[in-house]
Scaffold this motif. Structure first.
Motif, PDB file in Angstrom:
ATOM      1  N   ARG A 131       0.808  -1.216   0.000  1.00  0.00           N
ATOM      2  CA  ARG A 131       0.000   0.000   0.000  1.00  0.00           C
ATOM      3  C   ARG A 131       0.848   1.277   0.000  1.00  0.00           C
ATOM      4  NH1 ARG A 131      -4.414   0.448   4.043  1.00  0.00           N
ATOM      5  NH2 ARG A 131      -4.049  -1.549   5.039  1.00  0.00           N
ATOM      6  N   GLU A 132       2.102   1.181   0.411  1.00  0.00           N
ATOM      7  CA  GLU A 132       2.978   2.346   0.425  1.00  0.00           C
ATOM      8  C   GLU A 132       3.561   2.662  -0.953  1.00  0.00           C
ATOM      9  OE1 GLU A 132       3.529   4.429   2.823  1.00  0.00           O
ATOM     10  OE2 GLU A 132       2.571   3.389   4.499  1.00  0.00           O
ATOM     11  N   ALA A 217      -6.993   9.664  14.232  1.00  0.00           N
ATOM     12  CA  ALA A 217      -6.098  10.794  14.021  1.00  0.00           C
ATOM     13  C   ALA A 217      -5.063  10.454  12.954  1.00  0.00           C
ATOM     14  CB  ALA A 217      -5.399  11.151  15.333  1.00  0.00           C
ATOM     15  N   GLY A 218      -4.785  11.434  12.099  1.00  0.00           N
ATOM     16  CA  GLY A 218      -3.852  11.220  10.997  1.00  0.00           C
ATOM     17  C   GLY A 218      -4.538  10.715   9.746  1.00  0.00           C
ATOM     18  N   PHE A 219      -5.770  10.249   9.898  1.00  0.00           N
ATOM     19  CA  PHE A 219      -6.558   9.749   8.766  1.00  0.00           C
ATOM     20  C   PHE A 219      -7.961  10.365   8.824  1.00  0.00           C
ATOM     21  CE2 PHE A 219      -3.294   6.769   9.857  1.00  0.00           C
ATOM     22  CZ  PHE A 219      -2.687   6.512   8.637  1.00  0.00           C
ATOM     23  N   ASP A 220      -7.995  11.628   9.246  1.00  0.00           N
ATOM     24  CA  ASP A 220      -9.261  12.341   9.450  1.00  0.00           C
ATOM     25  C   ASP A 220      -9.624  13.182   8.235  1.00  0.00           C
ATOM     26  OD1 ASP A 220      -7.063  13.974   9.856  1.00  0.00           O
ATOM     27  OD2 ASP A 220      -8.001  15.142  11.444  1.00  0.00           O
ATOM     28  N   ASP A 221      -9.479  12.581   7.054  1.00  0.00           N
ATOM     29  CA  ASP A 221      -9.774  13.312   5.818  1.00  0.00           C
ATOM     30  C   ASP A 221     -11.234  13.766   5.754  1.00  0.00           C
ATOM     31  OD1 ASP A 221      -9.578  10.328   5.607  1.00  0.00           O
ATOM     32  OD2 ASP A 221     -10.782  10.654   3.811  1.00  0.00           O
ATOM     33  N   TYR A 222     -12.144  12.978   6.341  1.00  0.00           N
ATOM     34  CA  TYR A 222     -13.547  13.393   6.295  1.00  0.00           C
ATOM     35  C   TYR A 222     -13.792  14.613   7.178  1.00  0.00           C
ATOM     36  CZ  TYR A 222     -17.134  11.337   3.435  1.00  0.00           C
ATOM     37  OH  TYR A 222     -17.959  11.073   2.380  1.00  0.00           O
ATOM     38  N   GLY A 229     -15.173  22.238   3.310  1.00  0.00           N
ATOM     39  CA  GLY A 229     -16.165  22.331   2.250  1.00  0.00           C
ATOM     40  C   GLY A 229     -15.691  21.748   0.936  1.00  0.00           C
ATOM     41  N   LYS A 230     -14.591  21.007   0.963  1.00  0.00           N
ATOM     42  CA  LYS A 230     -14.070  20.343  -0.224  1.00  0.00           C
ATOM     43  C   LYS A 230     -13.255  19.132   0.215  1.00  0.00           C
ATOM     44  CE  LYS A 230      -9.859  23.153  -0.432  1.00  0.00           C
ATOM     45  NZ  LYS A 230      -9.022  24.054  -1.263  1.00  0.00           N
ATOM     46  N   ARG A 231     -13.120  18.177  -0.677  1.00  0.00           N
ATOM     47  CA  ARG A 231     -12.399  16.955  -0.330  1.00  0.00           C
ATOM     48  C   ARG A 231     -10.899  17.216  -0.236  1.00  0.00           C
ATOM     49  NH1 ARG A 231     -13.088  12.400  -4.023  1.00  0.00           N
ATOM     50  NH2 ARG A 231     -13.209  13.941  -5.676  1.00  0.00           N
ATOM     51  N   VAL A 232     -10.297  16.752   0.867  1.00  0.00           N
ATOM     52  CA  VAL A 232      -8.858  16.860   1.059  1.00  0.00           C
ATOM     53  C   VAL A 232      -8.297  15.453   1.256  1.00  0.00           C
ATOM     54  CG1 VAL A 232      -9.058  19.161   2.051  1.00  0.00           C
ATOM     55  CG2 VAL A 232      -9.050  17.173   3.561  1.00  0.00           C
ATOM     56  N   ARG A 233      -6.965  15.342   1.220  1.00  0.00           N
ATOM     57  CA  ARG A 233      -6.317  14.034   1.283  1.00  0.00           C
ATOM     58  C   ARG A 233      -5.529  13.853   2.573  1.00  0.00           C
ATOM     59  NH1 ARG A 233      -6.186  11.228  -3.460  1.00  0.00           N
ATOM     60  NH2 ARG A 233      -7.037  12.345  -5.269  1.00  0.00           N
ATOM     61  N   ASN A 234      -5.331  12.598   2.925  1.00  0.00           N
ATOM     62  CA  ASN A 234      -4.435  12.262   4.021  1.00  0.00           C
ATOM     63  C   ASN A 234      -3.010  12.186   3.506  1.00  0.00           C
ATOM     64  OD1 ASN A 234      -6.415  11.926   6.090  1.00  0.00           O
ATOM     65  ND2 ASN A 234      -6.937   9.919   5.254  1.00  0.00           N
ATOM     66  N   ALA A 235      -2.051  12.565   4.343  1.00  0.00           N
ATOM     67  CA  ALA A 235      -0.644  12.494   3.949  1.00  0.00           C
ATOM     68  C   ALA A 235      -0.159  11.047   3.929  1.00  0.00           C
ATOM     69  CB  ALA A 235       0.204  13.327   4.901  1.00  0.00           C
ATOM     70  N   THR A 247      -8.583   5.505   4.343  1.00  0.00           N
ATOM     71  CA  THR A 247      -8.723   5.843   2.932  1.00  0.00           C
ATOM     72  C   THR A 247      -7.962   7.126   2.655  1.00  0.00           C
ATOM     73  OG1 THR A 247     -10.796   6.996   3.421  1.00  0.00           O
ATOM     74  CG2 THR A 247     -10.969   4.722   2.642  1.00  0.00           C
ATOM     75  N   GLU A 248      -7.611   7.328   1.393  1.00  0.00           N
ATOM     76  CA  GLU A 248      -6.810   8.492   1.028  1.00  0.00           C
ATOM     77  C   GLU A 248      -7.623   9.782   1.074  1.00  0.00           C
ATOM     78  OE1 GLU A 248      -3.854   9.911  -2.634  1.00  0.00           O
ATOM     79  OE2 GLU A 248      -4.892   7.985  -2.719  1.00  0.00           O
ATOM     80  N   THR A 249      -8.867   9.706   0.623  1.00  0.00           N
ATOM     81  CA  THR A 249      -9.727  10.883   0.567  1.00  0.00           C
ATOM     82  C   THR A 249     -11.182  10.431   0.517  1.00  0.00           C
ATOM     83  OG1 THR A 249     -10.096  12.985  -0.621  1.00  0.00           O
ATOM     84  CG2 THR A 249      -9.756  11.031  -1.963  1.00  0.00           C
TER      85      THR A 249
END
Length: 339
Positions: A131-132, A217-222, A229-235, A247-249
């Motif tokens: 996955r990396e 935490a760290g995967f709080d893209d939602y 107000g827009k979709r963002v991504r996890n690092a 999930t990524e976004t």
């Protein structure tokens, strides 16, 4: 080319009702449970939708069976392909077995061994990836192209979302029987297929019920996406014990529903998720995996005040890795001993 939607499905309440008819007799109607020990802990009234008791151990079977049921007979021999860390994998594998066509599941190498084993036991072919460093959807696209198979997205597919929405329809019906009107619902969120589907059902049946997502935490893209107000991504792509909700976004379909519902996001730590796993076992007698416990964790760790309110919490799955389960129980035992 990935065959994404064989039969167009609109994101509407009527489609959730149709999905309910399709999954009836295959998916379980899971209970809506109330526990005095939890009510006393939070000074409110809490009802748990126990999807850990669903077929294959998570809500994912609902969406998978509904989506696969929509595939025309002439396309079924080519089979389906899905990407999953385990719960969607098992849901798709079980649905494919029931409906009689082959399934290939692309799973991360670091997925819990138990989930990989159970997916194989259900008759699916499993393809592992890193996955990396590898893109699971690119792998899935290649397999679909080679075999002419239908791709079943884990959360950004309308047929899947309305299938998950059947859990929300059940919640509304169960609340009506109990004479309960919930003030809010908290759902574990990865890509948003479950929360989006449930929110869509409640929009019709319980429109005043406030919707919250909960994530590690760290995967709080939602949470960040809803706030922005827009979709963002996890690092990061991995690194949390809450594998079921990494999930990524957010998916655009679920995000559109939750944005319309003015949903808000809650965030918990891995430690808080593990404490919720242990609390569910010791106090509620429920087996829950960390990613499926993040909604419960948000309540137990006071990320939201529900004093004097009525809340519904989604427990989305129970396919916990034995080593992680042991870690959670020991951690909770240490906390109780030192308290």
């Amino acid at each position: 080319m990935i065959l994404d939607v064989s039969t167009p499905v609109e994101l509407t309440f009527s489609e959730i009702e149709k999905a309910k008819a399709r999954v009836q007799g295959y998916a379980s109607q899971t209970p809506l449970l109330n526990f005095p020990v939890l009510d006393e802990r939070v000074n409110g009234r809490v009802f748990i939708k126990a999807e850990n008791l669903q077929r294959t151990g998570s809500f994912k079977f609902r969406g998978a069976f509904n989506r696969l049921s929509l595939i025309p007979q002439e396309q079924r021999a080519a089979g389906v392909v899905a990407c999953s860390s385990g719960n969607h994998a098992q849901g798709v594998a079980a649905a494919a077995k029931i409906l009689g066509f082959p399934a290939v599941i692309v799973m991360p190498e670091d997925a819990p061994a138990l989930k990989i084993q159970r997916t194989k036991a259900l008759g699916a072919e499993v393809v592992l990836y890193d996955r990396e460093h590898e893109d699971r959807e690119e792998i899935a696209k290649r397999i679909c192209k080679e075999r002419g198979a239908t791709f079943i997205h884990p959360y950004n597919d309308s047929g899947v979302i309305v299938g998950q929405g059947t859990a929300g329809l059940e919640i509304a019906e169960q609340c009506e029987v109990l004479g309960v009107t919930p003030d809010l619902l908290i759902s574990c969120a990865g890509g948003g297929g479950l929360t989006g589907g449930v929110a869509l059902a409640l929009e019709e049946k319980l429109p005043d019920c406030k919707i919250y997502t909960s994530e590690p935490a760290g995967f709080d893209d939602y949470a960040r996406s809803l706030a922005a107000g827009k979709r963002v991504r996890n690092a990061a792509l991995g690194g949390s014990v809450c594998d079921a909700v990494l999930t990524e976004t957010p998916g655009d379909k679920g995000f559109s529903i939750l944005s319309r519902r003015h949903a808000q996001g809650l965030v918990v730590t891995d430690e808080e998720a593990l404490n919720a796993v242990a609390f569910a076992y010791f106090e509620l007698k429920l087996v829950v995996e960390p990613g499926a416990a993040v909604a419960l964790a948000a309540v137990l760790s006071n990320k939201i005040d529900i004093e004097g309110k009525t809340a519904v919490i989604m427990i989305s799955g129970g396919n916990v890795d034995p080593a992680i389960f042991e870690r959670a129980l020991k951690q909770y035992g240490d906390v109780r001993t030192s308290a």
